[in-house]
Design a protein around this motif. Structure first.
Motif, short mmCIF file in Angstrom:
data_model
loop_
_atom_site.label_atom_id
_atom_site.label_comp_id
_atom_site.label_asym_id
_atom_site.label_seq_id
_atom_site.Cartn_x
_atom_site.Cartn_y
_atom_site.Cartn_z
N LEU A 468 9.26 11.84 -35.29
CA LEU A 468 9.39 11.45 -33.89
C LEU A 468 8.06 10.98 -33.32
O LEU A 468 8.00 10.00 -32.56
CB LEU A 468 9.94 12.63 -33.07
CG LEU A 468 11.38 13.05 -33.37
CD1 LEU A 468 11.73 14.33 -32.61
CD2 LEU A 468 12.36 11.93 -33.01
N LYS A 471 7.27 7.48 -34.27
CA LYS A 471 8.06 6.47 -33.55
C LYS A 471 7.63 6.33 -32.10
O LYS A 471 7.50 5.22 -31.59
CB LYS A 471 9.55 6.82 -33.63
CG LYS A 471 10.43 5.84 -32.86
CD LYS A 471 11.91 6.17 -32.97
CE LYS A 471 12.75 5.17 -32.18
NZ LYS A 471 14.20 5.46 -32.27
N TRP A 482 14.90 10.13 -24.62
CA TRP A 482 15.80 11.24 -24.90
C TRP A 482 16.35 11.91 -23.62
O TRP A 482 17.20 12.78 -23.73
CB TRP A 482 15.06 12.30 -25.73
CG TRP A 482 15.06 12.02 -27.20
CD1 TRP A 482 15.03 10.80 -27.80
CD2 TRP A 482 15.12 12.98 -28.25
NE1 TRP A 482 15.03 10.94 -29.17
CE2 TRP A 482 15.09 12.29 -29.47
CE3 TRP A 482 15.15 14.37 -28.28
CZ2 TRP A 482 15.11 12.93 -30.71
CZ3 TRP A 482 15.18 15.02 -29.52
CH2 TRP A 482 15.17 14.29 -30.71
N ASP A 508 18.05 8.81 -33.71
CA ASP A 508 16.91 9.51 -34.30
C ASP A 508 17.35 10.66 -35.19
O ASP A 508 16.75 10.90 -36.25
CB ASP A 508 15.99 10.03 -33.18
CG ASP A 508 15.29 8.90 -32.44
OD1 ASP A 508 15.16 7.81 -33.01
OD2 ASP A 508 14.89 9.12 -31.28
N LYS A 511 18.54 9.20 -38.48
CA LYS A 511 17.43 8.78 -39.34
C LYS A 511 16.82 9.98 -40.05
O LYS A 511 16.48 9.90 -41.24
CB LYS A 511 16.38 8.06 -38.51
CG LYS A 511 15.20 7.56 -39.35
CD LYS A 511 14.18 6.83 -38.50
CE LYS A 511 13.00 6.36 -39.36
NZ LYS A 511 11.97 5.67 -38.55
#
Length: 719
Positions: A468, A471, A482, A508, A511
């Motif tokens: 996270l 990204k 989010w 997310d 992934k």
């Protein structure tokens, strides 16, 4: 889809011979999902309920009382079902003791099937819970067809809130007629097992009554065996195309369809049988009254009495258990029964058209030089785990834990030492039915959610946070996308739960599930290649839908494996073509209750004849799918009548019964469909082109074919 609610007029749907309620007057509503109901005359002139189920995931008809039914004096519920159609219909019956029931908790469920044009009465037992006595299915009610009962926890039969009949993914609109719904009494469990491990209160074709029958059957059976035609030494297609031989099994696409290729270069479609061993034992501790006979300590057959501990399910966690199958092998083959049993199995498989010894099988079949086999390995140890939300066999491995690599090696090294260099080994299944996904609409993200809910120190959690951060870089960007309010990245170290998910969160989470799966499969593949570079990596045998994990498996494994329990492969399995990798089915089965067993397993059929027909249909559906390269039946032997010791399963899923007697219907069907399999898959062998003739002969033929010129017109030779 919102269920359709139909209010039923009092007395408009009547059931005859009802013990617990005289009519459907007590039914204040019939709830349906993708089903249409009406009333029709029943077989005895009363009104019956006709339901037409639509082709969707779980169409059902549910009967709910105004006040809960009190069925505490009964042992189960019986429903007379008529199938007016032209195809066998698999169905389920479910009883709930609470509106919050989910099909497992607060529920008792039985699976059955009814043949076309037939009327049959089916029973689901709800008291006591079968697992409270250590088995999944209970003895039948005389004259009725019992369904193996599933469900977790206790069940309050004095507070029955709903009764339903459901289908799972019918291929087309399907009609059944329901009538004569009534409760039935409890069945005594005393003296239900005879000296051979068979049901003591019934009789059927093939049942053993005396010891002398067993050796006589062995002699007659061995004389009848002959292998199916057109097979090479590995069980591949003898007259089919010949591909590059490598000395080991490999994969290749042939005429647009994936295939295994045997060590000699022959096309090989893997028909396997799992769990080829000498059976499971069943607990006798605390259950002595169930058996008409158990050996005394001085009896030679007492050697098959063992101590077991650490049961996964059931009331008995440890105690004495008995293996009736091994006792019958001694009666059948004598003191050298283990070797005779092994040799018999190695003759049975080619005679039935099977060419692979499947997962969980006895190590004595390794390097047998007669029938190919797969290697079974697993990953164990104290490395970290992750909860997916549905952790039936346990939590998922955390492949980001550094100790995971060590445990993978430890789990593989012993198996690799036994099979390395053996051309008869197809490859390795590593692990089985792992917890890749949770339940519910967002279950596919279960492992990512499990990582977030883990405490600080979880390797998977740390890996997810790192992904996270890579990204979003800034916590503010994460919060914006989010819709969260984390003060800083350190806040993610605490256990995090979500009540609902946004689309960006799902992206997310998806992934990370893929990242985790890719890490798992890569570690296993790399460690396996170090130990044994010659054999195939056959994957982990997916049992629950997990798209991200399946995609990762296709990137890494040589073959992607699934355990698919269904009447046949439906069109939904066309999705595996996108992987561009061969796939294999590690487990499937069907059962019936017409030979003294108590539970049909995960896919029920009406009879042994229907079970045989479904086997052929299933195999045909696999052969038609170009991605699949095999399917393995689970399992060789029926499970113990009173439940295998560690989880109570007592399914009719064997190709042979507890007396080592083959079921002639399904073994004949297997031989029949296996004999046709290569032609069904690839068509008849292509005619070999004629060998080219030598050039000088072709030249001579051309000369003979020229128009002749009169000599007078020929030019004179130059001097």
């Amino acid at each position: 889809m919102t269920p359709l609610l139909l209010l039923v007029a009092l007395g408009s749907v009547q059931a005859s011979k009802v013990n617990s309620f005289d009519t459907f007057d007590e039914v204040r509503q019939v709830t349906t999902l993708e089903a249409q109901v009406t009333t029709v005359p029943g077989p005895d002139g009363s009104q019956a309920l006709q339901a037409t189920f639509q082709p969707t995931e779980w169409p059902h008809v549910m009967l709910a009382p105004a006040q809960p039914w009190d069925w505490s004096a009964a042992g189960g519920i019986a429903i007379e079902v008529t199938n007016p159609g032209k195809e066998t219909v698999p169905f389920g019956i479910r009883v709930d003791d609470d509106p919050k029931a989910d099909g497992w908790l607060h529920s008792r469920t039985g699976n059955g099937a009814i043949a076309p044009g037939k009327t049959e009465t089916f029973v689901v037992m709800f008291g006591p819970d079968p697992m409270s006595v250590g088995m999944r299915g209970m003895p039948p009610t005389p004259g009725l067809t019992g369904l193996g009962t599933n469900g977790g926890g206790t069940f309050d039969s004095s507070h029955v809130a709903a009764l339903q009949l459901f289908l799972h993914r019918p291929a087309r609109a399907t009609t059944l007629v329901l009538d004569n719904i009534r409760t039935v009494p409890r069945v005594s469990l005393e003296r239900i097992v005879d000296r051979f491990g068979q049901y003591a209160r019934g009789d059927w074709p093939g049942k053993v009554h005396q010891d002398a029958e067993l050796p006589a059957r062995a002699k007659a059976e061995l004389a009848s065996y002959s292998a199916v035609a057109d097979r090479d030494r590995f069980g591949g297609w003898k007259t089919g195309p010949k591909l590059r031989p490598t000395g080991f099994f490999r994969t290749e696409r042939v005429r647009g369809k994936w295939s295994l290729v045997d060590p000699d270069g022959g096309l090989f479609f893997s028909f396997g049988i799992d769990t080829m061993g000498q059976g499971e034992s069943t607990f006798v501790t605390g259950r002595d009254a169930m058996f008409t006979w158990l050996p005394s300590p001085a009896d030679p057959l007492s050697r098959f009495r063992t101590s077991q501990g650490g049961a996964h399910m059931g009331p008995i966690k440890s105690g004495e258990a008995y293996n009736f199958y091994q006792a019958n092998l001694l009666r059948k083959y004598g003191e050298n029964f283990s070797e005779a049993w092994r040799e018999t199995a190695l003759r049975r498989l080619p005679a039935w058209g099977f060419n692979t010894i499947g997962n969980w099988s006895d190590d004595r079949f390794m390097k047998n030089g007669t029938v190919p086999y797969v290697a079974t390995a697993g990953v164990y140890g104290d490395h970290a785990r992750i909860a997916s939300g549905s952790d039936y066999w346990g939590k998922m491995h955390d492949p980001f834990d550094p100790h995971f690599v060590e445990d993978v090696t430890r789990g593989l090294v012993g198996v690799a030492a036994k099979v390395k260099g053996d051309p008869w080994c197809v490859g390795y299944f590593v692990d089985n039915e792992l917890s890749w996904a949770g339940s519910g609409s967002d279950g596919r993200y279960g492992l990512a959610l499990g990582a977030l809910s883990a405490p600080k120190g979880s390797p998977a959690k740390a890996a997810f946070i790192q992904q996270l951060r890579a990204k979003y870089s800034d916590i503010g960007r994460l919060n914006q996308e989010w819709k969260t309010t984390f003060p800083d990245w350190a806040a993610l170290d605490l256990p995090i739960e979500f009540q609902s998910l946004t689309d960006i969160q799902r992206t997310d989470l998806s992934k990370f599930v893929h990242t985790l799966a890719l890490r798992y499969f890569t570690v296993v593949r790399d460690e396996l290649r170090k130990l044994d570079p010659d054999h195939l990596y056959l994957g982990c045998r997916f049992a629950w839908s997990a798209p991200e994990a399946e995609e990762a498996a296709a990137e890494v494994c040589d073959v992607v494996s699934f355990n698919i329990y269904a009447p046949k492969l439906g069109p939904e399995w066309d999705r595996v073509k996108q992987f561009d990798k061969p796939c294999i089915i590690g487990e499937f089965h069907f059962g019936a209750l017409d030979r003294g067993m108590f539970h049909p397993g995960l896919v029920a059929t009406p009879s042994q004849a229907a079970r045989a027909a479904m086997y052929e249909e299933y195999v045909k559906s696999v052969l038609k799918n170009p991605a699949f390269v095999g399917c393995h039946w689970f399992q060789y032997i029926d499970e113990p009548l009173t439940g295998r010791w560690f989880d109570g399963e007592n399914y009719n899923i064997g190709l042979v019964d507890v007396t080592d007697t083959p079921y002639p219907e399904i073994t004949s069907a297997a031989r029949r469909i296996h004999s046709q399999s290569y032609v069904l898959r690839w068509g008849r062998p292509m005619a070999k082109p004629a060998a080219p003739k030598p050039r000088w002969k072709r030249h001579k033929r051309r000369l003979r074919g020229r128009r002749k010129v009169p000599p007078v017109l020929r030019k004179p030779m130059l001097q």
